[in-house]
Design an enzyme around this catalytic site. Structure first.
Site, PDB file in Angstrom:
ATOM      1  N   SER A 148       0.863  -1.178   0.000  1.00  0.00           N
ATOM      2  CA  SER A 148       0.000   0.000   0.000  1.00  0.00           C
ATOM      3  C   SER A 148       0.898   1.225   0.000  1.00  0.00           C
ATOM      4  O   SER A 148       2.048   1.181   0.460  1.00  0.00           O
ATOM      5  CB  SER A 148      -0.882   0.018   1.244  1.00  0.00           C
ATOM      6  OG  SER A 148      -1.514   1.283   1.399  1.00  0.00           O
ATOM      7  N   TYR A 161      -1.339  -1.508  10.586  1.00  0.00           N
ATOM      8  CA  TYR A 161      -1.509  -1.769   9.155  1.00  0.00           C
ATOM      9  C   TYR A 161      -0.357  -1.169   8.356  1.00  0.00           C
ATOM     10  O   TYR A 161       0.242  -1.839   7.498  1.00  0.00           O
ATOM     11  CB  TYR A 161      -2.839  -1.185   8.670  1.00  0.00           C
ATOM     12  CG  TYR A 161      -3.050  -1.334   7.181  1.00  0.00           C
ATOM     13  CD1 TYR A 161      -3.319  -2.583   6.632  1.00  0.00           C
ATOM     14  CD2 TYR A 161      -2.973  -0.228   6.334  1.00  0.00           C
ATOM     15  CE1 TYR A 161      -3.507  -2.721   5.259  1.00  0.00           C
ATOM     16  CE2 TYR A 161      -3.167  -0.359   4.968  1.00  0.00           C
ATOM     17  CZ  TYR A 161      -3.428  -1.610   4.440  1.00  0.00           C
ATOM     18  OH  TYR A 161      -3.603  -1.751   3.082  1.00  0.00           O
TER      19      TYR A 161
END
Length: 270
Positions: A148, A161
């Protein structure tokens, strides 16, 4: 990755895709079947996989196998590992499965944080190792690990995350260098906001995100495969996302952390 590494085989090429019941994983499955691959799709929701497999087979004629597995469970992960290690047709491994959470770390369920690490880090690591067991003897193949754009920064309110995606970036870059003289290619795919089920599962209110920041999963997959052919290891789809990732170099860690914290308080905290 050169076209010859994905095309023109005399036997059917095989792709394994985790998290394939929706979103980017599903888009990869559809695309690779159209490219002439037989595919194995992996996710927890077995019925959703069966529906996708039937549709893909009907549209492309390719063989589509399903593996219903929760990759945070040891026995399920070991089953998938064994299947991948033993497949001498494995050509492409897409480690797409992942989960995320948002919010102040002290308010989050610690068990879910640990589950995220098991899926985003441990499962990806073990399935990469399994894929290499099949690819190395033949000296060919490609592994795409879903990361990401948040993996480039310390991200307040996405602390765990973001840290898992920083691992994916570093891990994938290191392997790309280890295997730089081989025909095995690696990519960390680093999208930004993509229209998938991820936001709903992570508890993100998508309506608070400006529309111009969103990408469709099919476009993300297109860019991933295009750049894989050019041996791009860190693939960041979308102009705005690329500009954000480039700022991770010039900005100090303090400045980046502060900037991400301000954005988090504006768009994440309720």
């Amino acid at each position: 990755m050169g076209d010859a590494n994905l095309k023109n085989d005399t036997i059917a090429r095989q792709a394994y895709i985790t998290g394939a019941s929706s979103g980017i994983g599903k888009a990869f499955a559809e695309r690779m079947a159209r490219e002439g691959f037989d595919i194995t799709i992996i996710a927890r929701r077995k019925q959703a996989l069966a529906d996708i497999a039937e549709k893909i087979h009907s549209n492309t004629g390719r063989k589509v196998s399903i593996l219903g597995a929760d990759l945070t469970r040891k026995q399920d992960l070991e089953l998938v590992e064994k299947t991948i290690r033993q497949d001498d047709r494995l050509h492409l491994m897409v480690n797409n499965a992942g989960i995320g959470t948002e919010g102040a770390f002290n308010t989050l369920d610690i068990e879910k944080e640990q589950q995220m690490i098991r899926l985003n880090v441990e499962a990806l690591l073990r399935l990469t190792h399994a894929a290499l067991a099949s690819m190395v003897p033949r000296n060919r193949g490609a592994i795409i690990n879903l990361s990401s754009v948040v993996g480039f920064f310390p991200i307040p309110y996405y602390a765990t995350y973001g840290a898992t995606k920083a691992f994916v970036n570093s891990f994938t870059e290191a392997l790309a260098e280890e295997f730089s003289s081989s025909n095995i290619k690696f990519q960390a795919l680093c999208p930004g906001f993509t229209r998938t089920e991820f936001q709903q599962q992570a508890g993100v209110d998508a309506s608070r995100i400006p529309s111009f920041l969103w990408m469709e999963p099919e476009k993300v997959v297109d860019i991933s495969l295009q750049t894989l052919k050019r041996d791009v290891v860190l693939c960041v789809p979308g102009f705005i996302n690329r500009m954000q990732s480039l700022l991770s170099g010039p900005l100090s860690r303090y400045t980046a952390r502060r900037a991400m914290g301000l954005l988090g308080r504006k768009f994440i905290l309720k």
